[in-house]
Design an enzyme around this catalytic site. Sequence first.
Site, PDB file in Angstrom:
ATOM      1  CE  LYS A 131      -4.431   1.084   0.198  1.00 45.23           C
ATOM      2  NZ  LYS A 131      -5.594   0.353  -0.313  1.00 45.23           N
ATOM      3  CG  ASP A 171      -7.374   3.366  -0.884  1.00 42.62           C
ATOM      4  OD1 ASP A 171      -7.922   2.262  -0.809  1.00 42.62           O
ATOM      5  OD2 ASP A 171      -7.398   4.169   0.076  1.00 42.62           O
TER       6      ASP A 171
HETATM    7  P1  NDP Z   1     -12.897   7.706  -3.056  1.00 44.48           P
HETATM    8  O1  NDP Z   1     -11.839   8.708  -2.834  1.00 44.48           O
HETATM    9  O2  NDP Z   1     -13.407   7.492  -4.434  1.00 44.48           O
HETATM   10  O3  NDP Z   1     -14.142   7.998  -2.124  1.00 44.48           O
HETATM   11  C1  NDP Z   1     -13.997   8.046  -0.732  1.00 44.48           C
HETATM   12  C2  NDP Z   1     -15.316   8.489  -0.121  1.00 44.48           C
HETATM   13  O4  NDP Z   1     -15.221   8.383   1.282  1.00 44.48           O
HETATM   14  C3  NDP Z   1     -15.638   9.944  -0.428  1.00 44.48           C
HETATM   15  O5  NDP Z   1     -17.030  10.087  -0.449  1.00 44.48           O
HETATM   16  C4  NDP Z   1     -15.010  10.653   0.770  1.00 44.48           C
HETATM   17  O6  NDP Z   1     -15.573  11.927   1.037  1.00 44.48           O
HETATM   18  C5  NDP Z   1     -15.331   9.688   1.878  1.00 44.48           C
HETATM   19  N1  NDP Z   1     -14.329   9.827   2.952  1.00 44.48           N
HETATM   20  C6  NDP Z   1     -12.980   9.755   2.822  1.00 44.48           C
HETATM   21  N2  NDP Z   1     -12.388   9.952   4.010  1.00 44.48           N
HETATM   22  C7  NDP Z   1     -13.375  10.148   4.887  1.00 44.48           C
HETATM   23  C8  NDP Z   1     -13.412  10.410   6.281  1.00 44.48           C
HETATM   24  N3  NDP Z   1     -12.270  10.487   6.999  1.00 44.48           N
HETATM   25  N4  NDP Z   1     -14.633  10.541   6.860  1.00 44.48           N
HETATM   26  C9  NDP Z   1     -15.786  10.443   6.134  1.00 44.48           C
HETATM   27  N5  NDP Z   1     -15.808  10.213   4.817  1.00 44.48           N
HETATM   28  C10 NDP Z   1     -14.632  10.058   4.207  1.00 44.48           C
HETATM   29  O7  NDP Z   1     -12.318   6.328  -2.458  1.00 44.48           O
HETATM   30  P2  NDP Z   1     -12.816   4.856  -2.702  1.00 44.48           P
HETATM   31  O8  NDP Z   1     -14.274   4.833  -2.952  1.00 44.48           O
HETATM   32  O9  NDP Z   1     -11.905   4.230  -3.689  1.00 44.48           O
HETATM   33  O10 NDP Z   1     -12.486   4.160  -1.307  1.00 44.48           O
HETATM   34  C11 NDP Z   1     -13.440   4.057  -0.254  1.00 44.48           C
HETATM   35  C12 NDP Z   1     -13.032   2.960   0.717  1.00 44.48           C
HETATM   36  O11 NDP Z   1     -12.945   1.714   0.005  1.00 44.48           O
HETATM   37  C13 NDP Z   1     -11.673   3.135   1.378  1.00 44.48           C
HETATM   38  O12 NDP Z   1     -11.718   2.576   2.681  1.00 44.48           O
HETATM   39  C14 NDP Z   1     -10.749   2.299   0.512  1.00 44.48           C
HETATM   40  O13 NDP Z   1      -9.572   1.892   1.196  1.00 44.48           O
HETATM   41  C15 NDP Z   1     -11.663   1.125   0.221  1.00 44.48           C
HETATM   42  N6  NDP Z   1     -11.309   0.318  -0.930  1.00 44.48           N
HETATM   43  C16 NDP Z   1     -11.221   0.867  -2.178  1.00 44.48           C
HETATM   44  C17 NDP Z   1     -10.898   0.087  -3.258  1.00 44.48           C
HETATM   45  C18 NDP Z   1     -10.923   0.616  -4.645  1.00 44.48           C
HETATM   46  O14 NDP Z   1     -10.841  -0.201  -5.581  1.00 44.48           O
HETATM   47  N7  NDP Z   1     -11.059   1.921  -4.871  1.00 44.48           N
HETATM   48  C19 NDP Z   1     -10.560  -1.335  -3.082  1.00 44.48           C
HETATM   49  C20 NDP Z   1     -10.794  -1.848  -1.748  1.00 44.48           C
HETATM   50  C21 NDP Z   1     -11.117  -1.028  -0.722  1.00 44.48           C
HETATM   51  P3  NDP Z   1     -14.830  13.267   0.556  1.00 44.48           P
HETATM   52  O15 NDP Z   1     -15.175  13.425  -0.877  1.00 44.48           O
HETATM   53  O16 NDP Z   1     -15.377  14.322   1.437  1.00 44.48           O
HETATM   54  O17 NDP Z   1     -13.356  13.016   0.770  1.00 44.48           O
END
Ligand code: NDP
Length: 458
Positions: A131, A171
């Site tokens: 990571k 991510d």
């Molecule tokens: P994105 O950046 O596309 O979206 C993240 C979302 O989560 C946004 O809506 C963001 O809001 C919100 N967010 C981020 N940090 C916080 C916080 N501290 N508190 C509240 N809301 C928060 O990321 P992903 O959708 O790719 O990832 C989401 C989750 O899925 C993560 O945990 C990631 O590790 C996990 N994941 C992702 C994978 C992938 O293929 N993308 C694979 C496996 C797991 P804002 O816009 O305000 O930042």
Amino acid sequence: MIESTSSSRVDEVLTALEARYPDQPDFLQAVGEVVPSLVPVLERHPEFVESNILERIVEPERVLKFRVSWVDDEGHVNVNRGFRIGFNGAIGPYKGGLRFHPTVTEGVLKFLAFEQVFKNSLTGQPIGGGKGGSDFDPRGRSDGEVMRFCQSFMAELYRHIGPDTDIPAGDIGVGGREVGYLFGAYRKLTNTFTGVLTGRGLEYGGSLIRPEATGYGAVYFADEMARHGGRSLEGATCLVSGSGNVAQFAAEKLIELGARPVTLSDSSGWIHDPDGIDRNKLAWVMELKNERRGRISEYADEFTGASYHATDRSASSNPLWSVKSDCAFPCATQNEILGADARNLVEGGCWLVSEGANMPTDPTGQAVFREHGVLYGPGKAANAGGVAVSALEMSQASQRQFWDRGEVDRKLQGIMKNIHEMSAHAAAEYGFGQDLLHGSNVAGFLKVARAMLAQGVF
Ligand code: NDP
């Protein structure tokens, strides 16, 4: 007697880690979630104990930390910290995403990389766990600023990664735009065009279904859990948190399967739409988040009947999880479901939780789900679809092949079904009943531990 030896061994490892990394609570939490599952495994496999597999598997093989300097649109020089962690390469080259978010620290990335080791093993693909990322915040930055940041980040990272060494992906904060800039920089710096990053655009080596894979996979996993529990997602009211990549495609697949997502969120707040988020509303959200890079609060201005609630960071629970529901799909970030949230979910009728995010439920929340018999799919199993399709992207790139949408989607469904089966089987075999958290930890561990044993001591 042997059991107490294994269990004291596990306690010793945890205590030593706590003493060594007191400033890395997320990492300690991730390890603390896995090692209790390994007590019966160590009992049955004294060879793992003799080779100190447990002590070795909780230490990353390598941690890179570097300065990332870049120039913003006003001409100011900014400095961020960049990281890449190769946690375990015993079953394949390091594989795992890059996170760009102000909360990124070495400890957060170590938790994510540790989880990734087990997740990647569960996919059945030959990929080790890694990571990386930076405390850079792409929100509110122009495309030019993001590009210059990515180029500077890659100016250091390129010498440590490669298609047979370490293959980063996206991510939080790293989507198609960032992967494009990172790949372009790598290509120029190395004079090669290889499958060194996944999540690439279709025009330059990407795979169909990769953007959808994590969200779709979390729903396929939920569907498996529901069917095995004699339930169905059809007609189910579902809470989804986040509104990024994973949340969007989890919602899309839920709608396709006849379920009704009613919430979404971002780090500022959450929306509730009691009428359900349908295809048209979701298309609007995708345009809002991916093109206009707006905030989820705008949803409530656009659609009557929907309400917006700002997040109160000082509160001990998040009211999103108090909405009456059948199923919950946390798809934002770590520790978003605490004990009080889990209790609210149970009281609101929730019978299934499938984690799109990594470690979104804290240990107290997990205990509540266990106590109330909630069907619980932990992130390392339920969100493994993303990295699994990344591995399929690597296969296509190395064979210079391109599979159609149906083929990749079928493979994804097969992989999610298999992860469910392996986890359920390992849980039963090692005395954990139907507990998929323990089961996925055990199943993920066994393959990596055997590979480490076979390869000697490093
Ligand atoms: P994105 O950046 O596309 O979206 C993240 C979302 O989560 C946004 O809506 C963001 O809001 C919100 N967010 C981020 N940090 C916080 C916080 N501290 N508190 C509240 N809301 C928060 O990321 P992903 O959708 O790719 O990832 C989401 C989750 O899925 C993560 O945990 C990631 O590790 C996990 N994941 C992702 C994978 C992938 O293929 N993308 C694979 C496996 C797991 P804002 O816009 O305000 O930042």
